[in-house]
Motif scaffolding. Sequence first.
Motif, mmCIF file in Angstrom:
data_model
loop_
_atom_site.group_PDB
_atom_site.id
_atom_site.type_symbol
_atom_site.label_atom_id
_atom_site.label_comp_id
_atom_site.label_asym_id
_atom_site.label_seq_id
_atom_site.Cartn_x
_atom_site.Cartn_y
_atom_site.Cartn_z
ATOM 1 N N HIS A 11 17.137 -10.043 -6.123
ATOM 2 C CA HIS A 11 16.728 -8.911 -6.955
ATOM 3 C C HIS A 11 15.206 -8.736 -6.945
ATOM 4 O O HIS A 11 14.581 -9.063 -5.976
ATOM 5 C CB HIS A 11 17.318 -9.059 -8.355
ATOM 6 N N GLY A 12 14.617 -8.198 -7.994
ATOM 7 C CA GLY A 12 13.171 -7.984 -8.060
ATOM 8 C C GLY A 12 12.802 -6.539 -8.293
ATOM 9 O O GLY A 12 13.539 -5.614 -7.936
ATOM 10 N N GLY A 13 11.646 -6.325 -8.920
ATOM 11 C CA GLY A 13 11.154 -4.974 -9.192
ATOM 12 C C GLY A 13 12.130 -4.189 -10.035
ATOM 13 O O GLY A 13 12.561 -4.637 -11.091
ATOM 14 N N LYS A 14 12.531 -3.017 -9.534
ATOM 15 C CA LYS A 14 13.426 -2.135 -10.288
ATOM 16 C C LYS A 14 14.862 -2.651 -10.364
ATOM 17 O O LYS A 14 15.687 -2.071 -11.062
ATOM 18 C CB LYS A 14 13.412 -0.730 -9.689
ATOM 19 N N ASP A 15 15.161 -3.734 -9.676
ATOM 20 C CA ASP A 15 16.504 -4.349 -9.686
ATOM 21 C C ASP A 15 16.430 -5.669 -10.440
ATOM 22 O O ASP A 15 16.047 -6.693 -9.875
ATOM 23 C CB ASP A 15 16.969 -4.567 -8.248
ATOM 24 N N PRO A 16 16.791 -5.698 -11.742
ATOM 25 C CA PRO A 16 16.650 -6.921 -12.530
ATOM 26 C C PRO A 16 17.729 -7.963 -12.269
ATOM 27 O O PRO A 16 17.574 -9.123 -12.628
ATOM 28 C CB PRO A 16 16.748 -6.414 -13.970
ATOM 29 N N GLY A 17 18.834 -7.591 -11.640
ATOM 30 C CA GLY A 17 19.950 -8.516 -11.506
ATOM 31 C C GLY A 17 20.627 -8.662 -12.853
ATOM 32 O O GLY A 17 20.606 -7.756 -13.689
ATOM 33 N N CYS A 18 21.214 -9.817 -13.101
ATOM 34 C CA CYS A 18 21.880 -10.075 -14.377
ATOM 35 C C CYS A 18 20.841 -10.452 -15.426
ATOM 36 O O CYS A 18 19.792 -10.988 -15.098
ATOM 37 C CB CYS A 18 22.887 -11.206 -14.222
ATOM 38 N N SER A 19 21.159 -10.180 -16.673
ATOM 39 C CA SER A 19 20.243 -10.531 -17.758
ATOM 40 C C SER A 19 20.931 -11.449 -18.746
ATOM 41 O O SER A 19 22.088 -11.237 -19.105
ATOM 42 C CB SER A 19 19.770 -9.270 -18.493
ATOM 43 N N GLY A 20 20.196 -12.473 -19.160
ATOM 44 C CA GLY A 20 20.675 -13.363 -20.200
ATOM 45 C C GLY A 20 20.018 -12.985 -21.511
ATOM 46 O O GLY A 20 19.410 -11.926 -21.641
ATOM 47 N N LYS A 21 20.112 -13.876 -22.491
ATOM 48 C CA LYS A 21 19.503 -13.610 -23.794
ATOM 49 C C LYS A 21 17.983 -13.550 -23.696
ATOM 50 O O LYS A 21 17.339 -12.780 -24.387
ATOM 51 C CB LYS A 21 19.910 -14.683 -24.796
ATOM 52 N N LYS A 22 17.384 -14.378 -22.836
ATOM 53 C CA LYS A 22 15.926 -14.466 -22.740
ATOM 54 C C LYS A 22 15.367 -14.049 -21.386
ATOM 55 O O LYS A 22 14.235 -13.603 -21.302
ATOM 56 C CB LYS A 22 15.468 -15.905 -22.998
ATOM 57 N N TYR A 23 16.137 -14.241 -20.336
ATOM 58 C CA TYR A 23 15.586 -14.104 -18.989
ATOM 59 C C TYR A 23 16.361 -13.116 -18.140
ATOM 60 O O TYR A 23 17.543 -12.890 -18.345
ATOM 61 C CB TYR A 23 15.568 -15.466 -18.286
ATOM 62 N N LYS A 24 15.671 -12.596 -17.130
ATOM 63 C CA LYS A 24 16.289 -11.740 -16.126
ATOM 64 C C LYS A 24 16.468 -12.550 -14.855
ATOM 65 O O LYS A 24 15.620 -13.372 -14.493
ATOM 66 C CB LYS A 24 15.413 -10.519 -15.850
ATOM 67 N N GLU A 25 17.554 -12.285 -14.155
ATOM 68 C CA GLU A 25 17.851 -13.011 -12.925
ATOM 69 C C GLU A 25 16.707 -12.916 -11.925
ATOM 70 O O GLU A 25 16.361 -13.901 -11.268
ATOM 71 C CB GLU A 25 19.138 -12.479 -12.302
ATOM 72 N N LYS A 26 16.084 -11.742 -11.798
ATOM 73 C CA LYS A 26 15.012 -11.566 -10.816
ATOM 74 C C LYS A 26 13.868 -12.537 -11.061
ATOM 75 O O LYS A 26 13.245 -13.018 -10.117
ATOM 76 C CB LYS A 26 14.498 -10.127 -10.816
ATOM 77 N N ASP A 27 13.561 -12.859 -12.331
ATOM 78 C CA ASP A 27 12.468 -13.769 -12.671
ATOM 79 C C ASP A 27 12.847 -15.228 -12.414
ATOM 80 O O ASP A 27 12.054 -16.008 -11.884
ATOM 81 C CB ASP A 27 12.048 -13.578 -14.134
ATOM 82 N N VAL A 28 14.071 -15.584 -12.774
ATOM 83 C CA VAL A 28 14.532 -16.970 -12.570
ATOM 84 C C VAL A 28 14.662 -17.265 -11.084
ATOM 85 O O VAL A 28 14.218 -18.318 -10.607
ATOM 86 C CB VAL A 28 15.863 -17.220 -13.309
ATOM 87 N N SER A 29 15.244 -16.328 -10.329
ATOM 88 C CA SER A 29 15.414 -16.572 -8.887
ATOM 89 C C SER A 29 14.064 -16.696 -8.186
ATOM 90 O O SER A 29 13.910 -17.512 -7.272
ATOM 91 C CB SER A 29 16.272 -15.476 -8.246
ATOM 92 N N LEU A 30 13.080 -15.922 -8.634
ATOM 93 C CA LEU A 30 11.737 -16.024 -8.045
ATOM 94 C C LEU A 30 11.103 -17.366 -8.374
ATOM 95 O O LEU A 30 10.563 -18.041 -7.484
ATOM 96 C CB LEU A 30 10.847 -14.877 -8.532
ATOM 97 N N ALA A 31 11.184 -17.786 -9.625
ATOM 98 C CA ALA A 31 10.588 -19.065 -10.027
ATOM 99 C C ALA A 31 11.226 -20.238 -9.273
ATOM 100 O O ALA A 31 10.526 -21.137 -8.793
ATOM 101 C CB ALA A 31 10.730 -19.260 -11.540
ATOM 102 N N VAL A 32 12.544 -20.226 -9.141
ATOM 103 C CA VAL A 32 13.239 -21.302 -8.429
ATOM 104 C C VAL A 32 12.840 -21.305 -6.952
ATOM 105 O O VAL A 32 12.562 -22.361 -6.366
ATOM 106 C CB VAL A 32 14.771 -21.170 -8.591
ATOM 107 N N SER A 33 12.782 -20.130 -6.341
ATOM 108 C CA SER A 33 12.417 -20.040 -4.921
ATOM 109 C C SER A 33 11.009 -20.555 -4.659
ATOM 110 O O SER A 33 10.779 -21.315 -3.707
ATOM 111 C CB SER A 33 12.530 -18.589 -4.435
ATOM 112 N N LEU A 34 10.069 -20.146 -5.495
ATOM 113 C CA LEU A 34 8.679 -20.594 -5.316
ATOM 114 C C LEU A 34 8.551 -22.103 -5.524
ATOM 115 O O LEU A 34 7.812 -22.774 -4.799
ATOM 116 C CB LEU A 34 7.757 -19.846 -6.277
ATOM 117 N N LYS A 35 9.282 -22.634 -6.480
ATOM 118 C CA LYS A 35 9.237 -24.076 -6.743
ATOM 119 C C LYS A 35 9.855 -24.855 -5.578
ATOM 120 O O LYS A 35 9.298 -25.867 -5.142
ATOM 121 C CB LYS A 35 9.967 -24.383 -8.049
ATOM 122 N N LEU A 36 10.971 -24.388 -5.083
ATOM 123 C CA LEU A 36 11.620 -25.049 -3.951
ATOM 124 C C LEU A 36 10.753 -24.957 -2.697
ATOM 125 O O LEU A 36 10.591 -25.941 -1.966
ATOM 126 C CB LEU A 36 12.994 -24.429 -3.704
#
Length: 190
Positions: A11-36
């Motif tokens: 996802h990313g940008g205008k495509d948020p993916g799934c949303s949880g109570k606090k986070y958007k998938e696009k943000d979590v997937s980016l953070a995990v990818s950069l860390k890995l």
Amino acid sequence: VVKTVCFDPGHGGKDPGCSGKKYKEKDVSLAVSLKLGAYIEKNFPDVKVVYTRKTDVFVELQERGDIANRNNADLFICIHCNANENKEAHGAETYVMGLKKAQGNLEIAKRENSAMLLEKDYKTKYDGFDPNSDEAYIIFNLMQNSFLDQSQNLASKIQYYYKTKAKRVDKDVRQANFWVLWRTAMPSLL
């Protein structure tokens, strides 16, 4: 031998993916990818790490696979976080390109592939493919992924470590018709 790995934060940008109570998938997937990616760069300096995105931008589905192909990646890993209406559901699963095995996998593939609807002139770019049509997925069933065995082997190892090291519920290796996996010319996982 893996010389180049391509990480694709979903996802990313205008495509948020799934949303949880606090986070958007696009943000979590980016953070995990950069860390890995940082982990690999630090511990395996001979491996080149490529990303389809390093910031919160929209990258078209076709371009994601093209980035991996242009960089002659030996491995493509697309990072996503599932959502489920069943709040008791948890665990980790890894997808490889393959034939549709269950209606649930088809629904996940439709949701992930629907990002192409956000692209300009998607009908021309994707040769008329409709990500919401069951019939459109017939093209995936006709395609053979020459890297399926390698993808399944790596996916099985990842699932093993999810279960034994990370102590996560093993939701197994699954096959689905994700466009980004079909467009890559190397072993690919989501």
